[in-house]
Design a protein around this motif. Structure first.
Motif, PDB file in Angstrom:
ATOM      1  N   GLU A 151     -15.756  13.354 -28.734  1.00  0.00           N
ATOM      2  CA  GLU A 151     -15.875  13.610 -30.171  1.00  0.00           C
ATOM      3  C   GLU A 151     -14.528  13.827 -30.846  1.00  0.00           C
ATOM      4  N   ASN A 152     -13.475  14.039 -30.063  1.00  0.00           N
ATOM      5  CA  ASN A 152     -12.137  14.258 -30.636  1.00  0.00           C
ATOM      6  C   ASN A 152     -11.315  12.986 -30.738  1.00  0.00           C
ATOM      7  N   VAL A 154     -11.570   8.567 -19.275  1.00  0.00           N
ATOM      8  CA  VAL A 154     -13.025   8.761 -19.300  1.00  0.00           C
ATOM      9  C   VAL A 154     -13.391   9.634 -20.501  1.00  0.00           C
ATOM     10  N   PRO A 155     -14.215   9.139 -21.429  1.00  0.00           N
ATOM     11  CA  PRO A 155     -14.690   9.989 -22.540  1.00  0.00           C
ATOM     12  C   PRO A 155     -15.789  10.935 -22.075  1.00  0.00           C
ATOM     13  N   HIS A 156     -15.624  12.210 -22.449  1.00  0.00           N
ATOM     14  CA  HIS A 156     -16.522  13.281 -22.013  1.00  0.00           C
ATOM     15  C   HIS A 156     -17.212  13.860 -23.241  1.00  0.00           C
ATOM     16  N   ASP A 161     -21.763   6.130 -31.281  1.00  0.00           N
ATOM     17  CA  ASP A 161     -20.392   6.643 -31.335  1.00  0.00           C
ATOM     18  C   ASP A 161     -19.797   6.761 -29.933  1.00  0.00           C
ATOM     19  N   LEU A 162     -20.602   7.268 -28.981  1.00  0.00           N
ATOM     20  CA  LEU A 162     -20.108   7.411 -27.620  1.00  0.00           C
ATOM     21  C   LEU A 162     -19.843   6.041 -26.997  1.00  0.00           C
ATOM     22  N   THR A 199     -19.357  10.507 -19.643  1.00  0.00           N
ATOM     23  CA  THR A 199     -20.027  11.686 -19.110  1.00  0.00           C
ATOM     24  C   THR A 199     -20.537  12.574 -20.238  1.00  0.00           C
ATOM     25  N   GLU A 200     -21.566  13.339 -19.920  1.00  0.00           N
ATOM     26  CA  GLU A 200     -22.145  14.313 -20.840  1.00  0.00           C
ATOM     27  C   GLU A 200     -22.673  15.482 -20.027  1.00  0.00           C
ATOM     28  N   HIS A 201     -23.471  16.341 -20.645  1.00  0.00           N
ATOM     29  CA  HIS A 201     -23.909  17.576 -20.016  1.00  0.00           C
ATOM     30  C   HIS A 201     -25.428  17.671 -19.944  1.00  0.00           C
ATOM     31  N   ILE A 202     -25.897  18.390 -18.947  1.00  0.00           N
ATOM     32  CA  ILE A 202     -27.315  18.725 -18.848  1.00  0.00           C
ATOM     33  C   ILE A 202     -27.492  20.016 -19.636  1.00  0.00           C
TER      34      ILE A 202
END
Length: 449
Positions: A31-32, A53-55, A74-75, A88-91
């Protein structure tokens, strides 16, 4: 896919990251990054072959709602702009409320744990499949740290992650610092979680620092990595050679030699730990929904699924539970049944502090204008005013609240806040001539005092 040893790229340490020896890849908060205007440092890294790697931090794939098509687009755009090998993302869930609960949407401003229940797992799996179909590269999901525990959970962390991988084929980003955090805060055994994991699904590993206060571990990403976290990394390494390991640091950045030393400790931990004796993995014991841990087999393995017939009911149950918790954390409503009120207060204070920190970074002019009074003023404003539309809107609402209540008392400071708000509250930024005229008016007003 082998990544090697990496570090989280942040603007504050961009030049340091470029010069650090032995950095094979970097991770950037998705997002940055603006795809059309990549920071020069990231462009240089990409040109010399460093993988990026975008996180992501805002999808909220563990939330009751289906993921936003705009956020997914966007991602995907950032993955393509960075030529990323994966995203990557979060649970976790980051917002709650809305049509499923007929209540306002509230945002936590941070990652909150999903309940380890069959309902929540089914919703998460469908959301993950939607994300996978929308992204141009593979997706990996990270286990998060938690200050709070949901009551009446039906799966352990390891079982939950194993089921997620089996149902969706998603990769895992295992954060060993988060496993340590959950050991301190929730009494969970990192080794038991690792025993249940399909370690062959690990895409890479996070290592980060934190600090313990009053028996609570805070995953700050602003302190050195501790030995207990490295011990969990060694425990993981004894089971599998992870394709990549990355050092995260988000604040209070140390000198370059300190970052280099932390990377060396990570390398040494991996080098000194014997690898697994055999590649075979023992299949974790599975449980029926609601049976408290009895083995299950055959067709029952799928548990509860989000089908056209029951999907609405499952999502609604998850939505109601998440909205009640979110409201208690950010709006001051009573703790839902089964939660520890004291621990909820700790989590609520942590969310407020995080919110103040991020608003101060998103709008750095505000701490500059308000000085030492910024944090006290923001916390007073935010305590009973949940965030609804992200940090930039939060900054505008904060300043609007100050001005509407005649604060601060210093007229010159109030004028500076007014100009700041006016330049950002319009549908589009004012043109240069307008900004110049406003600055001139402010200067003349100051002379006339």
């Amino acid at each position: 896919m082998e990544l090697g040893i990496g570090i989280g790229w942040r603007p504050e340490i961009a030049e340091t990251v470029e010069r650090l020896p032995g950095v094979d890849w970097v991770e950037v908060v998705a997002e940055n990054v603006c795809p059309g205007h990549l920071p020069a440092s990231l462009t240089r890294l990409r040109e010399r072959g460093t993988r990026i790697v975008p996180h992501g931090v805002s999808l909220g794939l563990g939330g009751a709602d289906r993921p936003s098509a705009r956020r997914l687009a966007d991602l995907a755009e950032r993955a393509e702009a960075l030529d990323a090998p994966l995203v990557t993302e979060h649970i976790a869930f980051v917002r709650a409320g809305g049509p499923l609960t007929a209540s306002p949407v509230l945002e936590a401003g941070h990652l909150l744990p999903v309940p380890r229940t069959w309902d929540a797992l089914s919703v998460l799996c469908e959301n993950v499949r939607i994300a996978q179909d929308s992204l141009p590269v593979p997706l990996a999901l990270e286990n998060i740290a938690a200050l709070i525990a949901w009551p009446d959970e039906e799966l352990t962390e390891g079982q939950f992650l194993a089921e997620l991988v089996e149902r969706t084929g998603v990769r895992l980003l295992i954060d060993v610092a988060n496993l340590h955090t959950n050991r301190v805060n929730r009494g969970e055994d990192p080794s038991a979680a690792l025993d249940a994991l399909p370690v062959e699904a690990i895409a890479y590993v996070h290592v980060a620092g934190g600090v313990e206060r009053d028996g609570v571990w805070h995953d700050t990403h602003a302190h050195p990595v501790t030995q207990p976290v490295l011990d969990v990394l060694a425990d993981l390494r004894a089971r599998v050679c992870p394709p990549g390991v990355l050092l995260e640091r988000d604040d209070d950045f140390p000198p370059p030699n300190a970052l280099s030393s932390e990377l060396s400790r990570i390398r040494e931990t991996l080098r000194m730990t014997p690898g697994p004796a055999a590649p075979e993995r023992t299949e974790p014991e599975r449980t029926e929904p609601g049976d408290g841990g009895a083995a299950r087999d055959g067709d029952a393995r799928e548990g509860v699924s989000v089908s056209p017939h029951n999907g609405g009911a499952v999502r609604e149950r998850v939505a109601i539970a998440q909205a009640a918790l979110m409201s208690a954390l950010v709006a001051g409503t009573p703790a839902p049944e089964g939660f520890d009120p004291r621990r909820l207060r700790v989590q609520s204070r942590a969310l407020l502090a995080k919110r103040a920190d991020v608003v101060g970074k998103v709008a750095p002019e505000l701490p500059g204008i308000l000085g030492d009074a910024y944090r006290t003023a923001f916390l007073s404003y935010a305590r009973n005013r949940p965030m609804h539309a992200g940090y930039r809107r939060d900054a505008l609402d904060f300043v609007g609240h100050l001005l509407a209540t005649g604060r601060p008392e210093d007229a010159a400071v109030r004028r500076r806040l007014t100009l700041w708000w006016q330049e950002r509250a319009a549908p589009e930024p004012p043109r240069r001539a307008v900004r110049f005229a406003r600055a001139a008016r402010a200067a003349l007003a100051g002379i006339g005092r």
